[in-house]
Design a protein around this motif. Structure first.
Motif, PDB file in Angstrom:
ATOM      1  N   ALA A 316       0.834  -1.203   0.000  1.00  0.00           N
ATOM      2  CA  ALA A 316       0.000   0.000   0.000  1.00  0.00           C
ATOM      3  C   ALA A 316       0.868   1.253   0.000  1.00  0.00           C
ATOM      4  O   ALA A 316       0.631   2.205  -0.762  1.00  0.00           O
ATOM      5  N   ASN A 317       1.876   1.245   0.860  1.00  0.00           N
ATOM      6  CA  ASN A 317       2.784   2.402   0.924  1.00  0.00           C
ATOM      7  C   ASN A 317       3.451   2.634  -0.423  1.00  0.00           C
ATOM      8  O   ASN A 317       3.548   3.771  -0.890  1.00  0.00           O
ATOM      9  N   ASN A 320       0.912   4.046  -2.975  1.00  0.00           N
ATOM     10  CA  ASN A 320       0.547   5.439  -2.689  1.00  0.00           C
ATOM     11  C   ASN A 320       1.709   6.389  -2.971  1.00  0.00           C
ATOM     12  O   ASN A 320       1.526   7.517  -3.398  1.00  0.00           O
ATOM     13  N   HIS A 339      -8.211   5.980  -3.164  1.00  0.00           N
ATOM     14  CA  HIS A 339      -8.542   6.465  -1.828  1.00  0.00           C
ATOM     15  C   HIS A 339      -9.839   5.881  -1.298  1.00  0.00           C
ATOM     16  O   HIS A 339      -9.963   5.624  -0.115  1.00  0.00           O
ATOM     17  N   LEU A 361      -6.267  -0.034  -1.658  1.00  0.00           N
ATOM     18  CA  LEU A 361      -4.856   0.331  -1.512  1.00  0.00           C
ATOM     19  C   LEU A 361      -4.083  -0.749  -0.765  1.00  0.00           C
ATOM     20  O   LEU A 361      -2.934  -1.040  -1.083  1.00  0.00           O
ATOM     21  N   THR A 362      -4.734  -1.364   0.214  1.00  0.00           N
ATOM     22  CA  THR A 362      -4.028  -2.373   1.005  1.00  0.00           C
ATOM     23  C   THR A 362      -4.027  -3.725   0.299  1.00  0.00           C
ATOM     24  O   THR A 362      -3.380  -4.649   0.741  1.00  0.00           O
TER      25      THR A 362
ATOM     26  N   GLY B 540      -0.583   1.448   7.673  1.00  0.00           N
ATOM     27  CA  GLY B 540      -1.288   0.266   7.193  1.00  0.00           C
ATOM     28  C   GLY B 540      -2.271   0.592   6.084  1.00  0.00           C
ATOM     29  O   GLY B 540      -2.695  -0.285   5.357  1.00  0.00           O
ATOM     30  N   THR B 541      -2.630   1.871   5.954  1.00  0.00           N
ATOM     31  CA  THR B 541      -3.584   2.220   4.904  1.00  0.00           C
ATOM     32  C   THR B 541      -2.871   2.473   3.595  1.00  0.00           C
ATOM     33  O   THR B 541      -3.488   2.504   2.539  1.00  0.00           O
ATOM     34  N   GLY B 542      -1.576   2.692   3.655  1.00  0.00           N
ATOM     35  CA  GLY B 542      -0.833   3.042   2.446  1.00  0.00           C
ATOM     36  C   GLY B 542      -0.715   4.540   2.272  1.00  0.00           C
ATOM     37  O   GLY B 542       0.120   5.012   1.500  1.00  0.00           O
ATOM     38  N   VAL B 543      -1.560   5.292   2.962  1.00  0.00           N
ATOM     39  CA  VAL B 543      -1.498   6.739   2.822  1.00  0.00           C
ATOM     40  C   VAL B 543      -0.599   7.293   3.923  1.00  0.00           C
ATOM     41  O   VAL B 543      -0.682   6.873   5.072  1.00  0.00           O
ATOM     42  N   ARG B 544       0.237   8.234   3.559  1.00  0.00           N
ATOM     43  CA  ARG B 544       1.183   8.779   4.530  1.00  0.00           C
ATOM     44  C   ARG B 544       0.502   9.713   5.518  1.00  0.00           C
ATOM     45  O   ARG B 544      -0.547  10.274   5.233  1.00  0.00           O
TER      46      ARG B 544
END
Lengths: 483, 552
Positions: A316-317, A320, A339, A361-362, B540-544
């Protein structure tokens, strides 16, 4: 940075990245070079090192004509640094930086993430060469021997590609990681390769073909996702690697197909119609279809493990951040940011396999694995067509994702190839019917006798329809040095 | 009230750890059950831990000392491939209330301190055998061991990725131990704490992050070898058999929790709890053999276990009870006799363990974020180790002279030699030394009063109690104090008390509980970590995480 379609040979390292003017990186690569050659020389048996192999070497990155074929000794192969041509005004195609100009330098905030991805990808490349190091000794034909070496040198070049990125963009840390890529070794007790599938043995040619079909296909999916990267040098590197990787899967698909062909032809000739009449089929000097199914089960499931956890923070990171995308990102019809999107992943609830909806995303890993499952089924269908055409009542089946898994939600349970959750006892009593046994291994191994005469093929594998570079099947693909 | 968090553990029901005893060497394997989280909403992947995992570890460390005195070396390792320990579970932290995070960190810190001190206090040495990823709280586990061994497989690394990954600190002693204990250079530490992937191989040794780097093929055997070697060199006497910790019995109602020697009465309206510690009913055993035969029922050990359970229970499960009143009831002579046996046999392994246990429990009291007050009433038994409580609390009130309709024995305080060194605080001073930092002579004066029963006036004169009150004033003054205390801001109380309690020199321990914890708790309240868009919340969400860029 110089950017040409042609490969420059003005340095010891062929490249299209202007290494001649980039003294620092050239120096670093030249320092790494002897270690690499040393690694190669210790790896492949000496008589093959001295043999002339009819290999293709990349001379350009132009998709229309990038390779030329010629005889070369493998240690003299022109491993080089080749990037696909730069796309003008390329933008980051997904993630939170979508639409901004693609990075030409490493963004500081994503340095570690990028480095980790490159190291993991890089670690698989020499890993497979190590796994396959002794296969040359039992090659079923010169044609196959040449294919093996082609795959090997190209995996070696892929290592170069990753090492170039590490040395060029990641400073001292990158150089250390590049050294460690040569320090780790498949199956080593001292420093094993990072991913499980690359520490398994490739003991015979059936395994090799299964590996190139299933496991290299994971490599293809990974490269496809990295080719989307907003970090342009990584994207360009991977785009070029994919062109080479296609050949590896071709070797795998046709290899398994030719083994099946030999089996069904021999069965028909002997009048055997029952594919489970294993003893009699084996007596014909070919590999019975149930054993091929077992090998398929093994390699397919090991490859599924390479996709990691179904729900993954790292994936996911990376998405993104715009570092690692999805398979065919540009063809996916969504906002490329994910999102608010969701995706279904498999999970186990109360002992039952179910689907769970999670933030898309995950679930980037899961999606890539689903794409892989679709991609991998094509060749299996073609193999089955050949079996059917021969009038034999047998179908190769890709097992359920829950079967024989070490990573992800299914690692916690035991399942049969149909995907029913079973007890430990049921697993113990069923597993010999699903996965290759030591006896199966011994039998396949007993067939592994080298066949080095031009135009001759071992009993258990059919000749190819057409040779490499449009050469005939009896072409001397490898001039063996038999001193 | 929801189901209370229970600190009592049945060793046969460990879910996350396995212990293998092999003479002087015990092997402690962390193998966290993913589905064994204390709360809903997270899985304990990759050997990550929550409070439940640490409660088990604390139990193991404790039993190691009492039930397995034969153990001289404990090897801490992972029961999983490829990962030593990934640290505290991030989803657990992300979902937890601030108060739980703080309590979680406090308890884990206490557990780290307990096994870190096991070598000095009990002669039990902990070795961390690190194979696989060892990150964040995982490396903090290793840091609290006495010796760290790292395999050199070119993948295994130790790291503190909290700052870049989560925008919080390595708050279980990590930041403190790398500089104070391992004496890593601060500029290298700055690099180390800013990189996600950690440091592996020889560099980990060069940077003092580990004690040994060992070739992977020799790792397992070298660990065994080293454990044997340390065991052979150990000064710890050979003790064949320990004692058994039987399950602690207690009864919980809405207004009380009752153990055999401790009663806690809860006054919800007044937001206070009264702890009553009962003195012994029987004479002290005359020798340590008899004490050992009594095992976990020996008075001073039983009281310590029950008091510890009471402290932990009240800390975690009764957050709004902000004031603890501590009282004792019993015959001072009997307490003195029980304590004298331990003092006279301070070299005896079990006497030593019991005293060390009291030391740890008193420290738990020191760092408890509640207003603490002791009432020295008639009929009380503040003697020796129990008198030590008077110097741990924020204030003490003592009854002075006879009270109407009160026929209990007049309140006295009695010091023993134990008040002068057996139970040092985290600052490494005795509570009396800390109390009299400006008048060190008073410590000597107090020492002359050892074993003498002091009445209120004497105690007051010696500075051993805060306020003495006679029959006329007691009731009203005490009521006013309690009401006033309850009216203050709980945050201001926590901050004020924590600052006033630890005068004197800094030690690694005070820096962990004071500086590191305070900074961490501040960050745990800031939007950059825990806001809706903070890094911890988004992990864990992927968003910073989105950061407020103002430096404060």
């Amino acid at each position: 940075m110089a950017d040409t379609l042609d490969v420059s040979y003005d340095t010891r390292i062929p490249n299209n990245v202007g290494l001649g003017e980039d003294r620092k990186v050239l120096k670093a690569l030249e320092k790494w070079h002897p270690g690499y050659i040393d690694w190669w020389n210790k790896l492949i048996p000496q008589n093959f090192q001295d043999s002339m192999v009819y290999l293709r070497t990349a001379v350009s990155v132009d998709p229309k004509g990038w390779a030329k074929f010629d005889y070369v000794k493998m240690p003299e192969y022109r491993w080089g640094v080749l990037l696909a041509p730069q796309v003008e005004d390329r933008v980051i195609p997904f993630g939170e930086h979508q639409g901004k100009p693609a990075w030409q330098e490493v963004p500081g905030e994503y340095r570690n993430m990028l480095k980790r991805l490159i190291v993991i990808q890089g670690d698989t490349e020499p890993g497979s060469v190590e796994q396959q190091r002794f296969l040359g000794l039992t090659a079923p034909s010169l044609y196959d021997l040449r294919n093996l070496f082609q795959v090997n040198v190209e995996e070696g070049r892929h290592l170069w590609a990753m090492v170039y990125l590490l040395q060029k963009y990641f400073g001292k840390d990158g150089r250390e990681e590049a050294d460690d890529l040569l320090r780790r070794s498949s199956g080593s007790e001292e420093a094993p390769r990072m991913l499980g599938a690359f520490n398994e043995e490739t003991p015979d040619w059936l395994s090799f073909f299964m590996f190139t079909y299933f496991t290299d296909r994971d490599g293809k999916m990974q490269l496809e996702s990295l080719a989307q990267s907003g970090f342009d040098p990584l994207s360009r590197t991977c785009r070029f690697m994919i062109t080479e990787e296609a050949h590896h899967m071709f070797v795998g698909e046709t290899g398994v197909g030719r083994i099946i062909q030999a089996t069904i032809e021999a069965m028909n000739e002997a009048g055997i119609t029952d594919p489970t009449d294993i003893g009699n089929v084996r007596d014909l000097g070919v590999i019975d279809l149930p054993t091929i199914q077992k090998k398929l089960n093994l390699h397919y499931t090991l490859s599924l493990d390479l996709f990691g956890q179904e729900v993954s923070t790292n994936a996911a990171n990376a998405f993104n951040a715009g570092i690692k995308g999805r398979f065919m990102e540009h063809r996916i019809d969504d906002d490329h940011q994910l999102h608010n999107d969701t995706y279904n992943v498999t999970s186990i609830v109360d002992g039952k396999i179910t689907e769970e909806t999670v933030p898309a995303l995950t679930a980037v890993n899961m999606r890539l694995r689903d794409d892989y499952v679709r991609d991998a089924s094509g060749g299996v269908g073609r193999w089955n067509k050949a079996i059917k055409k021969a009038g034999i009542d047998f179908e190769l089946v890709v097992p359920h994702e829950a079967f024989h898994r070490q990573i992800g939600v299914f690692a916690a349970i035991k399942a049969n190839p149909s995907g029913d959750i079973i007890s430990e006892a049921e697993w113990e009593s069923g597993k010999d019917g699903w996965l290759p046994t030591p006896d199966d291994g011994k039998f396949v191994e007993s067939l592994m006798k080298p066949c080095y005469e031009p135009g001759k093929y071992a009993s258990w594998i059919a000749p190819p329809k057409v040779g490499i570079d449009n050469k005939p099947g009896d072409f001397e693909f490898v001039k063996l040095h038999m001193a | 009230m929801s189901k209370p968090i229970d600190f009592r553990v049945d060793p046969s029901a460990y879910r996350h750890w396995q212990v293998e005893y092999n003479g002087p060497v015990a092997t402690l394997s962390m193998d966290v059950d993913e589905n064994g989280g204390l709360f809903e909403g997270y899985e304990l992947k990759l050997n990550s831990y929550d409070l439940g995992v640490d409660i088990e570890l604390n139990d193991i460390v404790q039993r190691m000392r009492f039930e397995h005195p034969e153990v001289k070396v404990v090897v801490m390792q992972s029961g999983k491939d490829n990962v030593f320990c990934a640290g505290a579970n991030i989803r657990m932290l992300g979902g937890a209330a601030h108060s739980h995070k703080v309590n979680f960190c406090k308890f884990t810190n206490e557990t780290r301190n307990a096994f870190e001190a096991a070598e000095r206090d009990s002669g039990q040495q902990y070795i961390a055998a690190v194979k696989g990823a060892c990150a964040g709280g995982g490396y903090e586990l290793a840091l609290a061991c006495n010796h760290i061994m790292l395999t050199d497989d070119s993948t295994s690394a130790v790291g503190l990725p909290e700052v870049p990954l989560l925008a919080v600190l390595p708050g279980t002693g990590g930041l403190t131990r790398i500089t104070d204990k391992r004496k890593m250079r601060r500029d290298l530490a700055d690099i180390f704490c800013s990189i996600e992937e950690g440091v592996k191989g020889q560099r980990a040794k060069d940077w003092r992050l580990v004690d040994e780097v060992i070739p992977n093929s020799k790792f397992a055997e070298t660990v065994v070898e080293r454990a044997k070697e340390f065991a052979a060199k150990s000064n710890k006497p050979d003790i064949a058999t320990g004692i058994t910790f039987n399950p602690l019995e207690r009864t919980i109602t809405d207004t009380s929790v009752i153990w055999s020697t401790v009663t806690v009465e809860i006054d919800r309206a007044g937001r206070k709890a009264t702890f009553i510690l009962k003195g012994p009913e029987e004479n002290a055993p005359t020798e340590m053999d008899a004490f050992q035969a009594q095992g976990d029922q020996a008075y001073l050990l039983r009281l310590c276990r029950e008091l510890e359970d009471a402290i932990l229970h009240m800390r975690l499960n009764e957050m709004e009870i902000g004031l603890w009143v501590i009282k004792t009831e019993g015959d001072p002579e009997l307490v003195a006799a029980h304590e004298a046996l331990l003092a006279a046999n301070a070299e005896h392994w079990l006497a030593n363990e019991v005293r060390q246990y009291w030391k740890r429990t008193l420290k738990r009291l020191d760092v408890t974020s509640r207003s603490l007050v002791a009432f020295v009433e008639h009929g009380s038994c503040f003697v020796g180790v129990l008198a030590e409580i008077l110097f741990s609390v924020d204030r003490s009130y003592m009854m002075d002279g006879e009270f109407d309709d009160d026929d209990r024995a007049l309140a006295t305080i009695r010091l023993s030699e134990a008040n002068f060194g057996a139970y040092p605080m985290g600052n490494n001073l005795t509570r009396l030394q800390t109390r009299f930092l400006g008048e060190p002579d008073l410590v000597d004066v107090a020492q002359k009063q050892i074993n003498k029963a002091m009445d209120a006036e004497t105690a007051d004169k010696m500075g051993l109690v805060t306020i003495i009150l006679d029959d006329i004033d007691w009731e009203d003054e005490v009521r006013i104090f309690l009401e006033e205390r309850a009216s203050f801001s709980p945050d201001a109380m926590t901050g004020m008390e924590a600052n006033l309690r630890f005068a004197g020199p800094e030690t690694m321990e005070t820096r962990i509980f004071g500086r590191l914890t305070a900074w961490q708790n501040w960050i745990f309240n800031r939007p950059n970590a825990v806001g809706e868009n903070g890094a911890l919340q988004r992990y864990g969400t992927g968003v910073r995480g989105e950061y407020d860029l103002e430096r404060v």
